[in-house]
Design an enzyme around this catalytic site. Structure first.
Site, mmCIF file in Angstrom:
data_model
loop_
_atom_site.group_PDB
_atom_site.id
_atom_site.type_symbol
_atom_site.label_atom_id
_atom_site.label_comp_id
_atom_site.label_asym_id
_atom_site.label_seq_id
_atom_site.Cartn_x
_atom_site.Cartn_y
_atom_site.Cartn_z
ATOM 1 N N TYR A 461 -48.913 12.289 44.554
ATOM 2 C CA TYR A 461 -48.933 13.045 45.808
ATOM 3 C C TYR A 461 -47.680 13.909 45.805
ATOM 4 O O TYR A 461 -46.751 13.702 46.567
ATOM 5 C CB TYR A 461 -48.964 12.117 47.027
HETATM 6 C C1 LIG Z 1 -58.415 16.538 47.279
HETATM 7 C C2 LIG Z 1 -57.550 15.584 46.500
HETATM 8 C C3 LIG Z 1 -57.940 14.245 46.372
HETATM 9 C C4 LIG Z 1 -57.153 13.354 45.652
HETATM 10 N N1 LIG Z 1 -57.571 12.051 45.538
HETATM 11 C C5 LIG Z 1 -56.833 11.170 44.818
HETATM 12 C C6 LIG Z 1 -57.254 9.813 44.646
HETATM 13 O O1 LIG Z 1 -58.289 9.388 45.150
HETATM 14 N N2 LIG Z 1 -56.463 8.976 43.924
HETATM 15 C C7 LIG Z 1 -55.285 9.405 43.356
HETATM 16 O O2 LIG Z 1 -54.614 8.616 42.701
HETATM 17 N N3 LIG Z 1 -54.870 10.679 43.508
HETATM 18 C C8 LIG Z 1 -55.611 11.568 44.215
HETATM 19 N N4 LIG Z 1 -55.174 12.867 44.336
HETATM 20 C C9 LIG Z 1 -53.932 13.270 43.666
HETATM 21 C C10 LIG Z 1 -54.191 13.595 42.173
HETATM 22 O O3 LIG Z 1 -54.271 12.384 41.429
HETATM 23 C C11 LIG Z 1 -53.032 14.432 41.612
HETATM 24 O O4 LIG Z 1 -52.932 15.644 42.313
HETATM 25 C C12 LIG Z 1 -53.224 14.703 40.099
HETATM 26 O O5 LIG Z 1 -51.979 15.029 39.517
HETATM 27 C C13 LIG Z 1 -54.238 15.800 39.868
HETATM 28 O O6 LIG Z 1 -54.502 15.983 38.519
HETATM 29 P P1 LIG Z 1 -55.153 17.394 38.070
HETATM 30 O O7 LIG Z 1 -55.294 17.376 36.603
HETATM 31 O O8 LIG Z 1 -56.344 17.681 38.915
HETATM 32 O O9 LIG Z 1 -54.010 18.397 38.571
HETATM 33 P P2 LIG Z 1 -53.198 19.574 37.893
HETATM 34 O O10 LIG Z 1 -52.750 20.405 39.058
HETATM 35 O O11 LIG Z 1 -53.970 20.250 36.820
HETATM 36 O O12 LIG Z 1 -51.952 18.832 37.247
HETATM 37 C C14 LIG Z 1 -51.017 18.077 37.986
HETATM 38 C C15 LIG Z 1 -49.691 18.000 37.208
HETATM 39 O O13 LIG Z 1 -49.900 17.413 35.931
HETATM 40 C C16 LIG Z 1 -49.616 18.353 34.884
HETATM 41 N N5 LIG Z 1 -50.684 18.237 33.888
HETATM 42 C C17 LIG Z 1 -51.996 18.578 34.062
HETATM 43 N N6 LIG Z 1 -52.674 18.344 32.941
HETATM 44 C C18 LIG Z 1 -51.801 17.838 32.041
HETATM 45 C C19 LIG Z 1 -51.926 17.410 30.692
HETATM 46 N N7 LIG Z 1 -53.105 17.477 30.058
HETATM 47 N N8 LIG Z 1 -50.823 16.948 30.051
HETATM 48 C C20 LIG Z 1 -49.633 16.892 30.691
HETATM 49 N N9 LIG Z 1 -49.453 17.305 31.970
HETATM 50 C C21 LIG Z 1 -50.532 17.758 32.641
HETATM 51 C C22 LIG Z 1 -49.608 19.702 35.562
HETATM 52 O O14 LIG Z 1 -48.827 20.648 34.876
HETATM 53 C C23 LIG Z 1 -49.070 19.369 36.932
HETATM 54 O O15 LIG Z 1 -47.675 19.236 36.876
HETATM 55 C C24 LIG Z 1 -55.944 13.793 45.061
HETATM 56 C C25 LIG Z 1 -55.556 15.115 45.196
HETATM 57 C C26 LIG Z 1 -56.331 16.021 45.905
HETATM 58 C C27 LIG Z 1 -55.881 17.451 46.051
#
Ligand SMILES: Cc1cc2nc3c(=O)[nH]c(=O)nc-3n(C[C@H](O)[C@H](O)[C@H](O)COP(=O)(O)OP(=O)(O)OC[C@H]3O[C@@H](n4cnc5c(N)ncnc54)[C@H](O)[C@@H]3O)c2cc1C
Ligand SMILES: *[C@@H]1O[C@H](CO)[C@@H](O)[C@H](O)[C@H]1NC(C)=O
Ligand SMILES: *[C@@H]1O[C@H](CO)[C@@H](O)[C@H](O)[C@H]1NC(C)=O
Ligand SMILES: *[C@@H]1O[C@H](CO)[C@@H](O)[C@H](O)[C@H]1NC(C)=O
Ligand SMILES: *[C@@H]1O[C@H](CO)[C@@H](O)[C@H](O)[C@H]1NC(C)=O
Ligand SMILES: *[C@@H]1O[C@H](CO)[C@@H](O)[C@H](O)[C@H]1NC(C)=O
Ligand SMILES: *[C@@H]1O[C@H](CO)[C@@H](O)[C@H](O)[C@H]1NC(C)=O
Ligand SMILES: *[C@@H]1O[C@H](CO)[C@@H](O)[C@H](O)[C@H]1NC(C)=O
Length: 528
Positions: A461
């Site tokens: 978060y």
């Molecule tokens: C609507 C919503 C619902 C959510 N629900 C939950 C939930 O139920 N449970 C929970 O635990 N969390 C939840 N989250 C939080 C979520 O787990 C985090 O936001 C998570 O980091 C998202 O991953 P992403 O790949 O979609 O995000 P991104 O924005 O793509 O990445 C997040 C971060 O990780 C880095 N990153 C991405 N991919 C990689 C990679 N392959 N290698 C290294 N670094 C990388 C990015 O640079 C960035 O710093 C929710 C968020 C939102 C907005």
């Protein structure tokens, strides 16, 4: 330059692996052509690349931008966007961004609450992994290989297609990307039974040598490299699970139920996850606003068993047989992500990303909040009614895993996590400011009731209010420790150590990345 040395396990595209191959002095970047030439010089197959002149640039940029807060003309835009089709393309992207001295932001699902995967204060490119979403499920050995660009929903789908008795304990939200989600921990309805998603990522030989395997399972995305794929351990789920959701207003006794919930939710059987959300609604029939407490639950077992547990542990909730719904595990996933009963699981695949204007913050609670204090909290929420809270129960498996096992430190002694969430619909910047102020007020108000020294927070978060590494990602240890100890507690130092060893130049960085500190590399020898 080959990926074979690491492809047998968690595949980390790490600068240090091919550091020597890169000519040192970084040239400054003025033309897209120079960068694109670098890409073709270092790759035998063409890598899709979108410059701002390309008509699809905006479309790609916005496609997995989950937060509309950053969809403005003044938000910094990437120099270009790369969308690798294979692992070697990711390596090429890293080589060229190093060569040209430009920052990399890696994006998987784009759900970062502060948009760190697609905005930056310095010139940057986006490596968008949405094409890398292969999922190979091996039912016999109960494992899967999952690429970072997949969503959690796509994992659930692929597992459910092959087995009715296997699942995976990751996000409730099915559009979250694997890359960021696993990097920060990751939880859903099976948290209390099986721990976080990162707890179920399986060991890897090569990266272990650097302590990297430890660091990437919860240490936050963006600090250590680009994780292209993950090997995960599937978990058992029964053919029938039971769900319920009941709502109570203040007039219906919500206050004493919330008080009781705090005492029982973390001690219930691990198979039972009972999540509580709190928000403001109009009282029925009409007139005053009230607090609505929603108790939603998923139980890895049948209704009969669940009823017996609820009768014994939480009879005050007044559950009857009519409240229980028996479904398959995959149906429970769909229900809790807001799909109607009996939806096809096909909706989980290639799903359009829901977008919103929102800000989140988090806390951890270690002591039951007394009823009289809950009443004060209700007054606060009623004044800032756009801000809601979700209480996520801990205990169970989460208490059995040592704090130092992975970077994710919120374990035994935690009663529950608080997610603060404010949503709004008005697009004006002034409105954003107003609502962000609301959630900050709420957070401030909660200070006496939550963990202290450090006041813990959940890395997934993402909250830049907690502090930044520094505007441009080069930070002092002390600056970073402020937010770092909240996300990682005592594991922060070990993360700094790993970071300093594997990325001495601080190439992989963002506004809240682990700093690279030479003294850690040279003088500490922390056992992994
Ligand atoms: C609507 C919503 C619902 C959510 N629900 C939950 C939930 O139920 N449970 C929970 O635990 N969390 C939840 N989250 C939080 C979520 O787990 C985090 O936001 C998570 O980091 C998202 O991953 P992403 O790949 O979609 O995000 P991104 O924005 O793509 O990445 C997040 C971060 O990780 C880095 N990153 C991405 N991919 C990689 C990679 N392959 N290698 C290294 N670094 C990388 C990015 O640079 C960035 O710093 C929710 C968020 C939102 C907005
Ligand atoms: C391109 O292909 C040639 C010949 O197969 C090979 O030697 C070389 O290593 C490849 N280069 C890259 C960057 O993959
Ligand atoms: C560009 O966008 C168009 C229209 O949205 C789409 O049909 C096309 O496939 C896109 N091209 C690429 C390379 O993504
Ligand atoms: C983002 O903003 C642009 C320009 O105002 C708009 O056309 C586009 O629809 C917005 N994207 C989303 C997903 O709302
Ligand atoms: C609404 O709130 C006011 C002030 O708190 C109170 O006096 C009034 O009785 C309430 N009305 C109802 C219908 O609950
Ligand atoms: C869902 O499907 C089951 C089994 O086919 C059926 O009994 C039930 O009525 C359906 N529920 C809804 C709400 O459609
Ligand atoms: C958790 O902490 C409590 C209190 O310190 C202790 O009694 C209990 O044994 C711990 N549980 C586990 C599983 O370590
Ligand atoms: C980064 O920011 C710090 C202050 O936060 C500043 O002292 C330093 O010069 C900046 N470095 C670069 C490379 O811009």
């Amino acid at each position: 330059m080959s990926t074979t040395s690491v492809s047998s396990s968690v595949l980390l595209i790490l600068l240090s692996f091919f550091y020597l191959a890169i000519s040192m002095g970084a040239s400054s970047l003025t033309h897209h052509g120079d960068f694109i030439k670098c890409l073709s010089d270092h790759s035998n197959t063409s890598i899709p690349v979108y410059t701002p002149q390309n008509s699809n640039y905006s479309f790609i940029l916005q496609s997995t931008m989950a937060s509309l807060k950053f969809n403005t003309s003044t938000t910094p835009k990437p120099f270009l966007i790369l969308t690798p089709l294979k692992e070697s393309h990711v390596q090429t992207a890293v080589i060229c961004s190093k060569k040209h001295g430009i920052q990399i932001k890696v994006r998987s699902g784009g759900h970062d609450f502060e948009g760190l995967s697609y905005i930056s204060d310095v010139p940057f490119i986006i490596v968008d992994l949405f094409n890398l979403k292969k999922i190979d499920v091996d039912v016999n050995s109960k494992v899967a290989w999952v690429q970072s660009g997949a969503t959690t929903g796509e994992i659930y789908y692929k597992i459910a297609k092959k087995s009715k008795t296997l699942g995976f304990p990751a996000a409730i939200c099915t559009t979250v990307g694997v890359g960021g989600h696993f990097s920060g921990g990751g939880y859903g309805f099976m948290l209390r039974k099986y721990g976080t998603a990162a707890d179920n990522v399986i060991d890897a030989r090569i990266v272990d040598a650097h302590g990297l395997f430890w660091a990437i399972r919860g240490g936050g995305g963006g600090s250590f490299g680009i994780v292209v794929s993950w090997k995960i351990k599937l978990v058992s789920v029964p053919p029938v699970v039971t769900v319920f959701s009941v709502e109570k207003t203040l007039a219906e006794g919500a206050t004493s139920l919330v008080h009781k919930w705090q005492q029982v939710a973390h001690e219930l059987p691990q198979e039972l996850f009972l999540i509580l959300s709190l928000g403001v609604v109009n009282a029925i029939p009409k007139g005053n606003k009230t607090i609505l407490a929603t108790f939603a639950s998923m139980f890895l077992g049948d209704a009969k068993k669940l009823h017996a547990v609820m009768q014994e542990r939480f009879p005050e909730l007044g559950l009857e047989n009519k409240h229980y719904i028996e479904v398959s595990w995959i149906q429970s996933v769909l229900l809790f992500d807001g799909f109607p009963m009996n939806s096809s699981m096909n909706v989980l695949v290639n799903r359009p990303q829901p977008k919103s204007l929102a800000k989140a913050k988090s806390d951890y609670v270690k002591q039951v909040i007394p009823q009289i204090e809950l009443e004060k909290i209700w007054e606060r929420i009623l004044k800032d009614e756009q801000t809601g809270m979700v209480f996520i129960p801990y205990g169970g498996k989460m208490s059995e895993i040592a704090e130092s096992e992975t970077p994710f430190p919120h374990r035994n002694g935690t009663l529950f996590k608080v997610l603060y969430l404010v949503y709004w619909t008005e697009e004006q910047v002034e409105s954003s400011k107003k609502y962000i102020k609301q959630i900050r007020r709420m957070y401030e108000f909660m200070t006496p009731y939550v963990s202290k020294s450090p006041r813990e927070a959940y890395a997934n978060y993402r909250d830049l209010d907690l502090g930044q590494t520094s505007k441009n990602g080069t930070a002092s240890y002390a600056q970073a420790k402020v937010w770092g100890s909240k996300y990682f507690k005592d594991n922060f130092d070990k993360l700094v150590y790993v970071k300093s060893k594997v990325d001495p130049d601080n190439f992989f960085r963002n506004e809240q990345s682990i700093p690279s500190i030479p003294i850690f590399r040279d003088y500490f020898n922390i056992t992994m």
